[in-house]
Design a protein around this motif. Structure first.
Motif, mmCIF file in Angstrom:
data_model
loop_
_atom_site.group_PDB
_atom_site.id
_atom_site.type_symbol
_atom_site.label_atom_id
_atom_site.label_comp_id
_atom_site.label_asym_id
_atom_site.label_seq_id
_atom_site.Cartn_x
_atom_site.Cartn_y
_atom_site.Cartn_z
ATOM 1 N N ALA A 123 0.827 -0.786 0.002
ATOM 2 C CA ALA A 123 -0.294 0.065 -0.175
ATOM 3 C C ALA A 123 0.792 0.971 -0.351
ATOM 4 N N GLY B 70 0.437 4.914 -0.114
ATOM 5 C CA GLY B 70 -0.907 4.968 0.912
ATOM 6 C C GLY B 70 0.293 5.360 1.947
ATOM 7 N N ASP C 112 -6.545 0.455 -1.059
ATOM 8 C CA ASP C 112 -5.439 0.419 -1.444
ATOM 9 C C ASP C 112 -5.316 -1.620 -1.087
#
Length: 217
Positions: free
Chosen positions: A73, A78, A87
């Motif tokens: 991620a 992320g 994600d």
């Protein structure tokens, strides 16, 4: 560039149920707190002591699972130490292309069906019975549902998973079913039932691969 596949709407729906299983707090973000809460729920459900082999393996597999999810991620932009639902979908869209069975997944994911199987098989007789599946649903999947709904769901799921009792729900069968959960793009097959996705009906029955008869020695 790593191959990517667009998840079907049904794949996203199934994976949402898995995400909710991993994220007990219901805030649509996986993080370290999610991991701790999940382990608390699993160990409370199974009664495994910390030194139990099954508890150790469960913790190690989920630790690896979460760490890899967080890493992937973050690589996609992320936040560090977290994985959002977006994600989660993106990660699976990169893991699924070309995979035909559990052997095609990374080793940390190949171990997950065994962990889940041992969680559900409470009497450790190497098969899951209907009562064990019902208890799993009641405690970890759909605790807010009525006994009548859980009975209906469990009967439907167990019949699909065992081809109406034709097969034992042993680990080999469960592993096939888990692979169907991850890979299947349509509602066909019993994999959808593992984490409680009961909203679709298949018009084509799923049949487990019948093992060849033992040859005479």
């Amino acid at each position: 560039m790593q191959e990517c596949v667009e998840l079907s709407p049904f794949q996203e729906e199934k994976l949402l149920y898995y995400f909710k299983f991993l994220e007990p707090d219901g805030n649509n973000v996986l993080n370290a707190t999610s991991r701790s809460r999940l382990m608390e729920k699993i160990f409370g459900f199974t009664g495994w002591a910390p030194q139990d082999r099954r508890a150790i393996q469960c913790l190690e597999v989920h630790d690896a699972f979460f760490e890899i999810l967080f890493k992937k991620a973050e690589e996609k932009g992320g936040e560090h130490g977290t994985a959002s639902l977006a994600d989660w979908y993106a990660i699976w869209s990169h893991m699924l292309p070309g995979v035909k069975g559990m052997s095609g997944f990374p080793i940390w994911l190949q171990l997950m069906p065994k962990v889940l199987f041992e969680m559900i098989d409470r009497d450790y007789d190497d098969k899951i019975c209907k009562e064990e599946l019902a208890y799993f649903y009641h405690k970890l999947i759909a605790s807010d549902k009525s006994p009548e709904t859980l009975e209906k769901w469990t009967t439907e799921a167990f019949n699909q998973m065992t081809d109406n009792g034709k097969y034992r729900l042993d680990f080999d069968s469960f592993e096939q079913i888990f692979a169907n959960f991850l890979i299947g793009r349509t509602p066909h097959g019993p994999g959808k039932y593992i984490f409680g996705c009961f909203n679709h009906e298949s018009s084509i029955p799923f049949t487990l691969i019948e093992r060849p008869a033992d040859s005479d020695q």
